[in-house]
Motif scaffolding. Structure first.
Motif, mmCIF file in Angstrom:
data_model
loop_
_atom_site.group_PDB
_atom_site.id
_atom_site.type_symbol
_atom_site.label_atom_id
_atom_site.label_comp_id
_atom_site.label_asym_id
_atom_site.label_seq_id
_atom_site.Cartn_x
_atom_site.Cartn_y
_atom_site.Cartn_z
ATOM 1 N N ASN A 1 0.869 -1.177 0.000
ATOM 2 C CA ASN A 1 0.000 0.000 0.000
ATOM 3 C C ASN A 1 0.905 1.226 0.000
ATOM 4 O OD1 ASN A 1 0.697 0.654 2.741
ATOM 5 N ND2 ASN A 1 -0.923 -0.684 3.493
ATOM 6 N N ASN A 2 0.350 2.400 0.178
ATOM 7 C CA ASN A 2 1.160 3.624 0.120
ATOM 8 C C ASN A 2 2.224 3.704 1.205
ATOM 9 O OD1 ASN A 2 -0.002 4.719 -2.154
ATOM 10 N ND2 ASN A 2 -1.505 5.910 -1.012
ATOM 11 N N ASN A 3 2.080 2.899 2.259
ATOM 12 C CA ASN A 3 2.980 2.998 3.397
ATOM 13 C C ASN A 3 3.812 1.743 3.652
ATOM 14 O OD1 ASN A 3 1.958 5.634 4.138
ATOM 15 N ND2 ASN A 3 0.117 4.555 4.763
ATOM 16 N N LYS B 1 5.694 6.656 5.617
ATOM 17 C CA LYS B 1 4.561 7.414 5.081
ATOM 18 C C LYS B 1 4.805 7.741 3.609
ATOM 19 C CE LYS B 1 1.397 11.015 6.300
ATOM 20 N NZ LYS B 1 0.952 11.868 7.369
ATOM 21 N N GLY B 2 3.936 7.220 2.751
ATOM 22 C CA GLY B 2 4.001 7.495 1.324
ATOM 23 C C GLY B 2 5.092 6.760 0.566
ATOM 24 N N PHE C 1 3.838 5.144 -2.612
ATOM 25 C CA PHE C 1 3.099 5.987 -3.545
ATOM 26 C C PHE C 1 3.893 6.158 -4.845
ATOM 27 C CE2 PHE C 1 1.885 10.170 -5.242
ATOM 28 C CZ PHE C 1 0.538 9.929 -5.443
ATOM 29 N N SER C 2 3.262 5.864 -5.929
ATOM 30 C CA SER C 2 3.797 5.987 -7.298
ATOM 31 C C SER C 2 5.132 5.265 -7.503
ATOM 32 C CB SER C 2 3.913 7.458 -7.714
ATOM 33 O OG SER C 2 4.992 8.096 -7.071
ATOM 34 N N ARG D 1 12.458 8.201 3.167
ATOM 35 C CA ARG D 1 11.062 7.809 3.386
ATOM 36 C C ARG D 1 10.948 6.534 4.208
ATOM 37 N NH1 ARG D 1 9.174 7.376 -2.617
ATOM 38 N NH2 ARG D 1 11.220 6.434 -2.617
ATOM 39 N N PRO E 1 -4.051 4.012 6.448
ATOM 40 C CA PRO E 1 -2.840 4.671 6.968
ATOM 41 C C PRO E 1 -2.948 5.025 8.452
ATOM 42 C CG PRO E 1 -3.473 5.619 4.860
ATOM 43 C CD PRO E 1 -4.563 4.665 5.254
#
Length: 190
Positions: free
Chosen positions: A14-16, A34-35, A38-39, A52, A77
């Motif tokens: 997931n994003n995290n 956190k993040g 993401f992408s 990160r 999150p």
């Protein structure tokens, strides 16, 4: 100039949360931050010291990940954040690091506890009395965890759930699986 990209992304949970492999050591890692997911795509490379990355742990038990994989993919999150806060509380209170499995087990447990409570399902803990007596410091941390959960998700956390959270606190410190603690508690009661 040598590139410091020795972690290859195996899976974005997931994003995290992402799974990666350290190509130098061959270790499989779970990376939390956190993040961080993401992408980013499977097969991409990430630096071992990417800012990160807030937490990392070696994945010793691939079967456990398979069991928890779908759970981790869907964890909000906020649940990851609350889990991190609880883990920090545990480490501060006991002045030692927790075992890595708590980073999967605790968010999964919290996710399902919140689901049950939001859907009006009862949480009954037949081991509550014994848990409070056997693990008083862990129970105290679990009460603080329940307060965090209650504030964040605007739900009441019953004392029975605090008892189950206590098992996760103890498991994080001892690496004794929660399932074994439940069996032990059942043995004491029987």
């Amino acid at each position: 100039m040598e590139l410091d990209c020795n972690l290859k992304i195996d899976r974005v949970m997931n994003n995290n949360v992402i799974l990666a492999k350290d190509v130098d050591s061959g270790e499989e890692l779970v990376l939390l931050g956190k993040g961080i997911g993401f992408s980013i795509k499977t097969g991409a490379w990430i630096r071992a010291h990417d800012p990160r990355i807030e937490k990392r742990f070696r994945l010793d038990d691939r079967d456990q990940l398979r069991q928890n994989q779908s759970l981790v993919e869907d964890i909000e999150p906020e649940v990851i954040h609350i889990s991190e806060e609880i883990i920090c509380l545990i480490e501060l209170q006991f002045k030692r690091k927790v075992h890595n499995k708590v980073y999967l087990a605790l968010p999964s447990h919290i996710k399902f506890a919140i689901f049950r409570l939001r859907n009006g399902m009862d949480i009954l803990n037949p081991f509550l009395h014994e848990t409070k007596m056997c693990y008083p410091k862990e129970f105290e941390i679990a009460q603080k965890a329940a307060e965090l959960m209650s504030e964040t998700f605007n739900i009441d956390i019953p004392e029975d759930e605090v008892g189950f959270l206590t098992f996760h606190v103890y498991s994080a410190l001892t690496n004794v699986p929660v399932s074994q603690l439940t069996k032990f508690s059942n043995f004491i009661m029987g």
